[in-house]
Design a protein around this motif. Sequence first.
Motif, mmCIF file in Angstrom:
data_model
loop_
_atom_site.group_PDB
_atom_site.id
_atom_site.type_symbol
_atom_site.label_atom_id
_atom_site.label_comp_id
_atom_site.label_asym_id
_atom_site.label_seq_id
_atom_site.Cartn_x
_atom_site.Cartn_y
_atom_site.Cartn_z
ATOM 1 N N ASN A 18 0.820 -1.211 0.000
ATOM 2 C CA ASN A 18 0.000 0.000 0.000
ATOM 3 C C ASN A 18 0.854 1.261 0.000
ATOM 4 O OD1 ASN A 18 -2.358 1.547 0.303
ATOM 5 N ND2 ASN A 18 -2.063 1.622 2.527
ATOM 6 N N LYS A 19 2.040 1.178 0.613
ATOM 7 C CA LYS A 19 2.848 2.381 0.820
ATOM 8 C C LYS A 19 4.109 2.449 -0.025
ATOM 9 C CE LYS A 19 1.135 4.610 4.648
ATOM 10 N NZ LYS A 19 1.031 4.013 5.955
ATOM 11 N N SER A 20 4.574 1.281 -0.542
ATOM 12 C CA SER A 20 5.830 1.332 -1.284
ATOM 13 C C SER A 20 5.857 0.359 -2.449
ATOM 14 C CB SER A 20 7.007 1.077 -0.349
ATOM 15 O OG SER A 20 6.750 -0.016 0.471
ATOM 16 N N LEU A 21 6.735 0.698 -3.399
ATOM 17 C CA LEU A 21 6.921 -0.139 -4.592
ATOM 18 C C LEU A 21 8.372 -0.624 -4.571
ATOM 19 C CD1 LEU A 21 5.607 0.627 -8.106
ATOM 20 C CD2 LEU A 21 7.983 -0.066 -7.825
ATOM 21 N N PRO A 118 18.742 -5.646 1.433
ATOM 22 C CA PRO A 118 19.122 -6.912 0.794
ATOM 23 C C PRO A 118 17.885 -7.553 0.170
ATOM 24 C CG PRO A 118 19.160 -7.113 3.196
ATOM 25 C CD PRO A 118 18.916 -5.668 2.891
ATOM 26 N N ASN A 119 18.069 -8.180 -0.981
ATOM 27 C CA ASN A 119 16.950 -8.874 -1.620
ATOM 28 C C ASN A 119 16.719 -10.196 -0.890
ATOM 29 O OD1 ASN A 119 15.118 -10.160 -3.206
ATOM 30 N ND2 ASN A 119 16.189 -9.813 -5.141
ATOM 31 N N LEU A 120 15.695 -10.248 -0.075
ATOM 32 C CA LEU A 120 15.457 -11.435 0.760
ATOM 33 C C LEU A 120 14.953 -12.624 -0.044
ATOM 34 C CD1 LEU A 120 13.836 -9.610 3.807
ATOM 35 C CD2 LEU A 120 16.165 -10.493 3.646
ATOM 36 N N THR A 121 14.600 -12.397 -1.309
ATOM 37 C CA THR A 121 14.151 -13.517 -2.146
ATOM 38 C C THR A 121 15.307 -14.064 -2.982
ATOM 39 O OG1 THR A 121 13.523 -12.163 -4.049
ATOM 40 C CG2 THR A 121 11.857 -12.492 -2.339
ATOM 41 N N SER A 122 16.456 -13.441 -2.840
ATOM 42 C CA SER A 122 17.605 -13.866 -3.626
ATOM 43 C C SER A 122 18.855 -13.863 -2.752
ATOM 44 C CB SER A 122 17.753 -12.875 -4.787
ATOM 45 O OG SER A 122 18.422 -13.440 -5.833
ATOM 46 N N ILE A 136 9.496 -18.033 0.849
ATOM 47 C CA ILE A 136 8.063 -17.984 1.136
ATOM 48 C C ILE A 136 7.796 -16.774 2.001
ATOM 49 C CG2 ILE A 136 6.112 -19.225 2.198
ATOM 50 C CD1 ILE A 136 9.142 -21.189 1.208
ATOM 51 N N GLU A 137 6.881 -15.925 1.525
ATOM 52 C CA GLU A 137 6.539 -14.711 2.276
ATOM 53 C C GLU A 137 5.153 -14.880 2.888
ATOM 54 O OE1 GLU A 137 6.863 -11.105 -0.057
ATOM 55 O OE2 GLU A 137 5.712 -9.966 1.419
ATOM 56 N N ILE A 138 5.077 -14.654 4.193
ATOM 57 C CA ILE A 138 3.785 -14.764 4.900
ATOM 58 C C ILE A 138 3.522 -13.468 5.646
ATOM 59 C CG2 ILE A 138 2.496 -15.991 6.709
ATOM 60 C CD1 ILE A 138 4.111 -18.467 6.139
ATOM 61 N N ILE A 211 5.146 -17.041 -3.002
ATOM 62 C CA ILE A 211 6.335 -17.897 -3.104
ATOM 63 C C ILE A 211 7.225 -17.352 -4.220
ATOM 64 C CG2 ILE A 211 7.222 -20.234 -3.472
ATOM 65 C CD1 ILE A 211 4.569 -21.335 -2.503
ATOM 66 N N PHE A 212 8.513 -17.261 -3.949
ATOM 67 C CA PHE A 212 9.497 -16.820 -4.934
ATOM 68 C C PHE A 212 10.464 -17.963 -5.186
ATOM 69 C CE2 PHE A 212 8.036 -13.102 -2.674
ATOM 70 C CZ PHE A 212 7.980 -12.076 -3.622
ATOM 71 N N LYS A 213 10.812 -18.146 -6.471
ATOM 72 C CA LYS A 213 11.842 -19.147 -6.796
ATOM 73 C C LYS A 213 12.936 -18.414 -7.565
ATOM 74 C CE LYS A 213 12.266 -23.184 -9.721
ATOM 75 N NZ LYS A 213 11.493 -24.057 -10.590
ATOM 76 N N ILE A 423 12.247 -10.762 8.866
ATOM 77 C CA ILE A 423 10.971 -10.037 8.985
ATOM 78 C C ILE A 423 11.085 -8.770 8.145
ATOM 79 C CG2 ILE A 423 9.299 -8.979 10.561
ATOM 80 C CD1 ILE A 423 10.466 -10.641 12.814
ATOM 81 N N LEU A 424 10.058 -8.493 7.338
ATOM 82 C CA LEU A 424 10.095 -7.273 6.540
ATOM 83 C C LEU A 424 8.857 -6.412 6.774
ATOM 84 C CD1 LEU A 424 9.223 -8.101 2.874
ATOM 85 C CD2 LEU A 424 9.835 -9.911 4.421
ATOM 86 N N ASP A 425 8.937 -5.203 6.235
ATOM 87 C CA ASP A 425 7.881 -4.189 6.370
ATOM 88 C C ASP A 425 7.668 -3.792 7.839
ATOM 89 O OD1 ASP A 425 5.964 -2.373 5.826
ATOM 90 O OD2 ASP A 425 4.447 -3.776 5.131
HETATM 91 N N1 ATP Z 1 13.978 -6.749 1.338
HETATM 92 C C1 ATP Z 1 13.128 -7.315 0.465
HETATM 93 N N2 ATP Z 1 13.536 -8.356 -0.274
HETATM 94 C C2 ATP Z 1 12.717 -8.958 -1.152
HETATM 95 N N3 ATP Z 1 11.456 -8.567 -1.373
HETATM 96 C C3 ATP Z 1 10.970 -7.525 -0.674
HETATM 97 C C4 ATP Z 1 11.782 -6.843 0.285
HETATM 98 N N4 ATP Z 1 11.044 -5.854 0.826
HETATM 99 C C5 ATP Z 1 9.834 -5.926 0.241
HETATM 100 N N5 ATP Z 1 9.782 -6.922 -0.663
HETATM 101 C C6 ATP Z 1 8.642 -7.322 -1.508
HETATM 102 O O1 ATP Z 1 7.888 -6.181 -1.856
HETATM 103 C C7 ATP Z 1 6.555 -6.284 -1.368
HETATM 104 C C8 ATP Z 1 6.074 -4.923 -0.900
HETATM 105 O O2 ATP Z 1 6.897 -4.482 0.173
HETATM 106 P P1 ATP Z 1 6.297 -4.005 1.562
HETATM 107 O O3 ATP Z 1 5.414 -5.061 2.144
HETATM 108 O O4 ATP Z 1 7.415 -3.564 2.391
HETATM 109 O O5 ATP Z 1 5.396 -2.810 1.050
HETATM 110 P P2 ATP Z 1 4.380 -1.888 1.848
HETATM 111 O O6 ATP Z 1 3.816 -0.944 0.884
HETATM 112 O O7 ATP Z 1 5.042 -1.352 3.055
HETATM 113 O O8 ATP Z 1 3.271 -2.925 2.312
HETATM 114 P P3 ATP Z 1 1.929 -2.627 3.136
HETATM 115 O O9 ATP Z 1 0.818 -2.833 2.168
HETATM 116 O O10 ATP Z 1 1.963 -3.669 4.206
HETATM 117 O O11 ATP Z 1 1.993 -1.236 3.666
HETATM 118 C C9 ATP Z 1 6.625 -7.326 -0.264
HETATM 119 O O12 ATP Z 1 5.383 -7.966 -0.115
HETATM 120 C C10 ATP Z 1 7.725 -8.262 -0.751
HETATM 121 O O13 ATP Z 1 7.206 -9.230 -1.635
#
Ligand code: ATP
Length: 482
Positions: A18-21, A118-122, A136-138, A211-213, A423-425
């Motif tokens: 919702n807040k970031s791309l 850091p790219n947590l999916t890579s 896997i992102e939950i 899920i990311f591969k 943990i992210l976001d």
């Molecule tokens: N460090 C990271 N490494 C890999 N993927 C990431 C990373 N940070 C964010 N992402 C990907 O980008 C997506 C969007 O990021 P994030 O959830 O931080 O956005 P947001 O706008 O803050 O979300 P919200 O809707 O909860 O406010 C995540 O769901 C994840 O898939």
Amino acid sequence: MEPDKMDENEWKYHGEGNKSLVVSHLSRVLRLLKYPAEDSENPPQTVEQAFRQIQNIVDFSSNVMSSLLGEKFIHSGEVVKLPLEFVRQLSIKVQHQRPAWRCDKVMDIYSGCALCLPNLTSPILHQPTHTPPLCIEIKPKCGFLPSSKHVSKDIKTKVCRFCMHQHYKVANGKWKRPSLYCPLDLFSGNRQRMHFAIRHLIEEPQNNFKIFKGGQCIYSSKEVSDDSMDLNSLLHHLRPYFLYGNNRINSHVTSKAVLNNFIQVLVNALLSGGGGEVETDTRGEGRSFCDASLFNKERISNGSQGLPGDSVLFRILQTQMLDTLDIEGLYPLYRRVEQHLQDFPKERTRLQMEGPYNEAFLEKLQKCPTEDDGSVEYAVAKVHQYRVAMTAKDCSIMVALVPSGEEEEDEEGPAALSYSVSILDLDPKPFDSIPSQLRLDQKIVSCYLKTGGALPKGSLSPHSGNFTAAEREDCTLLFHPM
Ligand SMILES: Nc1ncnc2c1ncn2[C@@H]1O[C@H](COP(=O)(O)OP(=O)(O)OP(=O)(O)O)[C@@H](O)[C@H]1O
Ligand SMILES: O=P(O)(O)O[C@@H]1[C@@H](OP(=O)(O)O)[C@H](OP(=O)(O)O)[C@H](O)[C@H](OP(=O)(O)O)[C@H]1OP(=O)(O)O
């Protein structure tokens, strides 16, 4: 990161909230702010304000959330300044990949500021493997029922916020079908309940499961990405990683076994800690059943387990539970602070309402008196605690499964998977969002009570996603030693 060498062709769209791309390139991501589309002509904040907003995110994550959730899970990143031309070209490049339902907001092309993570999916691999990492992102959401005396509607103590919210979301068209996932099952620490919860996340991922591969998103909600796939294609991807166990027919590992193995590994990662002494969650799971969960309590075969004290779920739950008063009990304290700030506007800085998010901020919320002494300090501490709890209720967990060394791989796939959990976001939630929290809470509860907990006809598809009724009821786990 060298600003003059930034090339938009190297970066690709990775995802958004919702807040970031987020865009990615190899082992890094850039997280850019988003603004409402109506602000697209004029920057809604100055470059300095955008920089401060992102620095606040870094500080909040590294000084506050990291201490509550555990450093080992957190990557706070750093603010970077990017060339405006790079950001503009990037925005044009990614536009067509963005899901339509997220396009009410536009990417910030004015400030040139971003968060580099850091790219947590890579994940960076020490030993390269044929089989790419699986991540896997939950987004688990709130894992407990409020027990505050301020809760005015009994239903809130019986049915969890996520399950009630599903009714509201389906009624308002946010999602076509309800998710049958219940966070209380995931946070229970009971393997059967966790398994059940994850199956429902797979069945209806919404914005709670991806899920990311090899760094690419291969499974997410259909509404979110056109590239997402059905369960059969997912199983095809998972098969090489989870080809072990006894559940074979003519030496062929069944799809059910592959799925069970996958969920089993995920449960292990979610229950794992960083090692060392383990304090156990003494709440047990007695008080933490949600009446809306379809999990049949009678099927629990191995009693109350609780969460290991060093597990990611335990740390998130503990932090969520800093919301001790519920929004209904917190709101009067918010009003007390708001009134105080109206009378004494300069107090905003001393009370750290918008940061800085440093050790003093953490201390304010940790040293909160247990009883309300009528002071503004008490109210501020409870508001800070509530905001931290909100962040923990909205964060995501990334589990990276990395196949072990190449030499150990054979035609049956990797010999073992090692996992790491992040943990992210972890953005701070604004003080001003508290009144809308109260309004949303009221709308969710009244929508749930109006329908008596029944979902609109047709919202549950006959096969409800990918599982048959029998499969849904089937909680028998196939536990295989890792
Ligand atoms: N460090 C990271 N490494 C890999 N993927 C990431 C990373 N940070 C964010 N992402 C990907 O980008 C997506 C969007 O990021 P994030 O959830 O931080 O956005 P947001 O706008 O803050 O979300 P919200 O809707 O909860 O406010 C995540 O769901 C994840 O898939
Ligand atoms: O209020 P909720 O529980 O619906 O949570 C919002 C999330 O909705 P969800 O229910 O998870 O789909 C919402 O997610 P989506 O946009 O629905 O993917 C945001 O995460 C929002 O946070 P923020 O305002 O962007 O900082 C979240 O708002 P906050 O309540 O965390 O401010």
